[in-house]
Design a protein around this motif. Structure first.
Motif, PDB file in Angstrom:
ATOM      1  N   LYS A   2     128.247  40.872  30.254  1.00 49.78           N
ATOM      2  CA  LYS A   2     129.040  42.014  30.726  1.00 49.78           C
ATOM      3  C   LYS A   2     129.966  41.576  31.862  1.00 49.78           C
ATOM      4  CE  LYS A   2     126.225  46.054  29.614  1.00 49.78           C
ATOM      5  NZ  LYS A   2     125.596  47.267  30.198  1.00 49.78           N
ATOM      6  N   ILE A   3     131.244  41.932  31.723  1.00 49.22           N
ATOM      7  CA  ILE A   3     132.244  41.542  32.708  1.00 49.22           C
ATOM      8  C   ILE A   3     133.042  42.782  33.091  1.00 49.22           C
ATOM      9  CG2 ILE A   3     134.295  40.127  33.133  1.00 49.22           C
ATOM     10  CD1 ILE A   3     132.992  38.393  30.693  1.00 49.22           C
ATOM     11  N   ARG A 159     127.281  53.007  42.469  1.00 47.76           N
ATOM     12  CA  ARG A 159     126.812  53.674  41.252  1.00 47.76           C
ATOM     13  C   ARG A 159     127.359  52.978  40.006  1.00 47.76           C
ATOM     14  NH1 ARG A 159     127.666  58.652  42.774  1.00 47.76           N
ATOM     15  NH2 ARG A 159     125.502  58.975  43.405  1.00 47.76           N
ATOM     16  N   PHE A 160     128.619  52.557  40.053  1.00 48.13           N
ATOM     17  CA  PHE A 160     129.200  51.855  38.902  1.00 48.13           C
ATOM     18  C   PHE A 160     128.439  50.564  38.607  1.00 48.13           C
ATOM     19  CE2 PHE A 160     131.969  48.264  37.715  1.00 48.13           C
ATOM     20  CZ  PHE A 160     132.261  48.633  36.412  1.00 48.13           C
ATOM     21  N   LEU A 161     128.160  49.772  39.635  1.00 49.12           N
ATOM     22  CA  LEU A 161     127.465  48.507  39.430  1.00 49.12           C
ATOM     23  C   LEU A 161     126.065  48.728  38.878  1.00 49.12           C
ATOM     24  CD1 LEU A 161     128.578  46.580  42.653  1.00 49.12           C
ATOM     25  CD2 LEU A 161     129.374  46.208  40.310  1.00 49.12           C
ATOM     26  N   ASN A 162     125.401  49.765  39.343  1.00 47.22           N
ATOM     27  CA  ASN A 162     124.067  50.082  38.824  1.00 47.22           C
ATOM     28  C   ASN A 162     124.147  50.577  37.383  1.00 47.22           C
ATOM     29  OD1 ASN A 162     122.676  49.409  41.174  1.00 47.22           O
ATOM     30  ND2 ASN A 162     122.890  51.446  42.049  1.00 47.22           N
ATOM     31  N   HIS A 163     125.221  51.303  37.061  1.00 46.51           N
ATOM     32  CA  HIS A 163     125.373  51.886  35.720  1.00 46.51           C
ATOM     33  C   HIS A 163     125.784  50.839  34.693  1.00 46.51           C
ATOM     34  CE1 HIS A 163     126.682  54.624  32.521  1.00 46.51           C
ATOM     35  NE2 HIS A 163     127.834  53.965  32.504  1.00 46.51           N
ATOM     36  N   PHE A 164     126.859  50.102  34.965  1.00 38.70           N
ATOM     37  CA  PHE A 164     127.383  49.137  33.992  1.00 38.70           C
ATOM     38  C   PHE A 164     126.668  47.793  34.091  1.00 38.70           C
ATOM     39  CE2 PHE A 164     130.720  46.015  32.655  1.00 38.70           C
ATOM     40  CZ  PHE A 164     130.763  46.394  31.322  1.00 38.70           C
ATOM     41  N   SER A 165     126.199  47.449  35.277  1.00 38.67           N
ATOM     42  CA  SER A 165     125.456  46.222  35.546  1.00 38.67           C
ATOM     43  C   SER A 165     126.184  44.963  35.051  1.00 38.67           C
ATOM     44  CB  SER A 165     124.066  46.305  34.891  1.00 38.67           C
ATOM     45  OG  SER A 165     123.213  45.302  35.399  1.00 38.67           O
ATOM     46  N   PRO A 166     127.404  44.728  35.550  1.00 37.50           N
ATOM     47  CA  PRO A 166     128.132  43.529  35.117  1.00 37.50           C
ATOM     48  C   PRO A 166     127.503  42.262  35.665  1.00 37.50           C
ATOM     49  CG  PRO A 166     129.283  44.589  36.931  1.00 37.50           C
ATOM     50  CD  PRO A 166     128.147  45.494  36.562  1.00 37.50           C
ATOM     51  N   GLU A 167     127.590  41.213  34.875  1.00 37.27           N
ATOM     52  CA  GLU A 167     127.101  39.916  35.350  1.00 37.27           C
ATOM     53  C   GLU A 167     128.162  39.195  36.169  1.00 37.27           C
ATOM     54  OE1 GLU A 167     124.836  37.921  31.932  1.00 37.27           O
ATOM     55  OE2 GLU A 167     125.608  39.785  31.065  1.00 37.27           O
ATOM     56  N   TYR A 177     141.085  48.020  51.449  1.00 42.77           N
ATOM     57  CA  TYR A 177     139.758  48.637  51.551  1.00 42.77           C
ATOM     58  C   TYR A 177     139.131  48.909  50.188  1.00 42.77           C
ATOM     59  CZ  TYR A 177     141.405  53.328  50.274  1.00 42.77           C
ATOM     60  OH  TYR A 177     141.909  54.412  49.586  1.00 42.77           O
ATOM     61  N   ILE A 178     139.944  49.112  49.156  1.00 49.09           N
ATOM     62  CA  ILE A 178     139.393  49.421  47.836  1.00 49.09           C
ATOM     63  C   ILE A 178     138.648  48.212  47.278  1.00 49.09           C
ATOM     64  CG2 ILE A 178     139.965  50.014  45.449  1.00 49.09           C
ATOM     65  CD1 ILE A 178     142.239  51.714  46.448  1.00 49.09           C
ATOM     66  N   THR A 179     139.322  47.064  47.222  1.00 51.66           N
ATOM     67  CA  THR A 179     138.660  45.891  46.654  1.00 51.66           C
ATOM     68  C   THR A 179     137.624  45.300  47.605  1.00 51.66           C
ATOM     69  OG1 THR A 179     140.539  44.512  47.365  1.00 51.66           O
ATOM     70  CG2 THR A 179     140.553  45.316  45.100  1.00 51.66           C
ATOM     71  N   ARG A 180     137.845  45.411  48.930  1.00 52.76           N
ATOM     72  CA  ARG A 180     136.840  44.922  49.869  1.00 52.76           C
ATOM     73  C   ARG A 180     135.526  45.685  49.688  1.00 52.76           C
ATOM     74  NH1 ARG A 180     135.725  40.775  51.035  1.00 52.76           N
ATOM     75  NH2 ARG A 180     134.285  41.582  52.602  1.00 52.76           N
ATOM     76  N   SER A 181     135.620  46.983  49.479  1.00 54.30           N
ATOM     77  CA  SER A 181     134.408  47.792  49.296  1.00 54.30           C
ATOM     78  C   SER A 181     133.641  47.352  48.061  1.00 54.30           C
ATOM     79  CB  SER A 181     134.777  49.273  49.183  1.00 54.30           C
ATOM     80  OG  SER A 181     135.410  49.730  50.353  1.00 54.30           O
ATOM     81  N   LEU A 182     134.357  47.072  46.975  1.00 53.73           N
ATOM     82  CA  LEU A 182     133.712  46.611  45.754  1.00 53.73           C
ATOM     83  C   LEU A 182     133.051  45.251  45.967  1.00 53.73           C
ATOM     84  CD1 LEU A 182     133.078  46.701  42.728  1.00 53.73           C
ATOM     85  CD2 LEU A 182     135.405  45.866  42.284  1.00 53.73           C
ATOM     86  N   LEU A 183     133.739  44.347  46.646  1.00 54.92           N
ATOM     87  CA  LEU A 183     133.191  43.014  46.853  1.00 54.92           C
ATOM     88  C   LEU A 183     131.933  43.043  47.723  1.00 54.92           C
ATOM     89  CD1 LEU A 183     136.461  40.934  47.408  1.00 54.92           C
ATOM     90  CD2 LEU A 183     135.108  41.158  45.324  1.00 54.92           C
ATOM     91  N   VAL A 184     131.943  43.885  48.753  1.00 59.13           N
ATOM     92  CA  VAL A 184     130.766  43.992  49.616  1.00 59.13           C
ATOM     93  C   VAL A 184     129.578  44.544  48.833  1.00 59.13           C
ATOM     94  CG1 VAL A 184     129.795  45.243  51.586  1.00 59.13           C
ATOM     95  CG2 VAL A 184     131.999  44.118  51.807  1.00 59.13           C
ATOM     96  N   GLN A 185     129.813  45.536  47.994  1.00 56.39           N
ATOM     97  CA  GLN A 185     128.744  46.071  47.166  1.00 56.39           C
ATOM     98  C   GLN A 185     128.210  45.007  46.209  1.00 56.39           C
ATOM     99  OE1 GLN A 185     127.061  48.940  47.156  1.00 56.39           O
ATOM    100  NE2 GLN A 185     128.192  49.694  48.923  1.00 56.39           N
ATOM    101  N   ALA A 186     129.122  44.211  45.638  1.00 56.74           N
ATOM    102  CA  ALA A 186     128.694  43.142  44.734  1.00 56.74           C
ATOM    103  C   ALA A 186     127.832  42.121  45.478  1.00 56.74           C
ATOM    104  CB  ALA A 186     129.915  42.463  44.119  1.00 56.74           C
ATOM    105  N   GLU A 187     128.247  41.777  46.692  1.00 62.61           N
ATOM    106  CA  GLU A 187     127.475  40.826  47.494  1.00 62.61           C
ATOM    107  C   GLU A 187     126.091  41.388  47.820  1.00 62.61           C
ATOM    108  OE1 GLU A 187     130.058  40.232  50.775  1.00 62.61           O
ATOM    109  OE2 GLU A 187     131.347  38.804  49.719  1.00 62.61           O
ATOM    110  N   MET A 188     126.028  42.666  48.154  1.00 69.79           N
ATOM    111  CA  MET A 188     124.735  43.276  48.482  1.00 69.79           C
ATOM    112  C   MET A 188     123.792  43.279  47.283  1.00 69.79           C
ATOM    113  SD  MET A 188     125.754  46.457  50.990  1.00 69.79           S
ATOM    114  CE  MET A 188     124.039  46.807  51.402  1.00 69.79           C
ATOM    115  N   GLN A 189     124.361  43.394  46.079  1.00 71.70           N
ATOM    116  CA  GLN A 189     123.545  43.399  44.878  1.00 71.70           C
ATOM    117  C   GLN A 189     123.409  42.004  44.260  1.00 71.70           C
ATOM    118  OE1 GLN A 189     124.612  46.425  42.036  1.00 71.70           O
ATOM    119  NE2 GLN A 189     124.717  48.042  43.575  1.00 71.70           N
ATOM    120  N   ARG A 191     125.618  40.040  42.901  1.00 71.21           N
ATOM    121  CA  ARG A 191     126.332  39.905  41.631  1.00 71.21           C
ATOM    122  C   ARG A 191     127.467  38.882  41.784  1.00 71.21           C
ATOM    123  NH1 ARG A 191     124.680  43.970  38.161  1.00 71.21           N
ATOM    124  NH2 ARG A 191     123.741  45.788  39.181  1.00 71.21           N
ATOM    125  N   GLU A 192     127.683  38.125  40.725  1.00 71.40           N
ATOM    126  CA  GLU A 192     128.767  37.143  40.728  1.00 71.40           C
ATOM    127  C   GLU A 192     130.119  37.859  40.725  1.00 71.40           C
ATOM    128  OE1 GLU A 192     128.668  33.873  40.768  1.00 71.40           O
ATOM    129  OE2 GLU A 192     126.643  33.308  40.164  1.00 71.40           O
TER     130      GLU A 192
END
Length: 263
Positions: A2-3, A159-167, A177-189, A191-192
């Motif tokens: 999943k990407i 919620r998106f990362l938990n729902h779709f669960s991309p690798e 701020y939009i992409t920084r927020s996504l990257l921080v969430q990915a780092e916390m979870q 995720r690559e």
């Protein structure tokens, strides 16, 4: 595999052409690819800088349509950002930001994430400095709006990362701020993710692999990838070779995919 792909500013993301080429290639190789689309979720964003930070009535519609066109070209599934926010979160987050004293704005956090750190790049794009003067009649309201948007982006992307669960996530920019927020969430979870950023001085796109801390400069620039045929079998050999070079650099893909055009 999943990407997920996120390039939130439509044609303003010059990295988008390369990203959607890669996404289309991966989808054609049997991977599940989804676009996380910003569909008018926020009251301001860095794309507003193109219009002197004055949003027109059709700004979001145009941007959202551009993102959908890119996804349609690559036959990529679309996940709208707004669908990952609840009405209660929208109301509560607004009430929270409005009730926060001015002197606490820069230290505001959500689930351990410093919201203002997410906004530094966007604030600098608007005012030329990363540090707000909260006594300035323009700085305080803009700071509140950015913090509110960053908080909502954190809630939605979690919620998106938990729902779709991309690798793997393919993300454009990384300073706003939009992409920084996504990257921080990915780092916390844990995720690559792969970060694509335009280097205008070199006329190249820097592709950064954070886990291995390495960067590849790619000179394949496409101002409108939708002018190409979407069928990867029709792509020029030079384009295929460039895409395969990028995927070789991002060897996280190699074990999972069979490259049909390499045979």
């Amino acid at each position: 595999m999943k990407i997920a792909l996120h390039a939130p500013f439509g044609s303003l993301n010059l990295e988008g052409g390369l990203m959607y080429l890669i996404a289309n290639y991966l989808r054609g190789s049997g991977h599940e690819v989804a676009q996380l689309r910003c569909n008018g979720t926020f009251s301001l964003c860095d794309r507003d800088g193109e219009t002197s930070w004055k949003r027109s009535l059709d700004s979001c519609l145009k941007c959202s349509s551009e993102q959908r066109s890119l996804a349609s070209w690559g036959e990529i599934a679309v996940k709208d950002l707004s669908s990952f926010l609840t009405p209660g979160e929208i109301v509560d987050s607004r009430r929270w930001l409005l009730s926060t004293p001015r002197e606490q704005l820069e230290s505001l956090s959500l689930r351990g994430i410093s919201l203002y750190n997410l906004c530094r790049g966007s604030f600098a794009a608007r005012f030329g400095t990363e540090t707000p003067d909260l006594n300035n009649r323009k700085h305080e309201p803009m700071t509140r709006r950015m913090l509110l948007s960053a908080a909502r982006m954190c809630l939605a992307t979690r919620r998106f990362l938990n729902h779709f669960s991309p690798e793997v996530l393919l993300v454009a920019g990384g300073r706003d701020y939009i992409t920084r927020s996504l990257l921080v969430q990915a780092e916390m979870q844990k995720r690559e993710y792969v970060l694509f950023s335009m280097d205008s001085s070199q006329r190249s796109i820097n592709i950064h692999h954070p886990r291995e801390d390495k960067t590849l400069a790619c000179h394949l620039l496409l101002t409108d990838v939708t002018m190409m045929r979407a069928d990867i079998k029709t792509w020029p050999p030079e384009v295929v070779s460039e895409i395969e070079s990028v995927l070789g650099f991002l060897h996280i893909f190699q074990a999972q995919m069979s490259l049909p055009l390499a045979n």
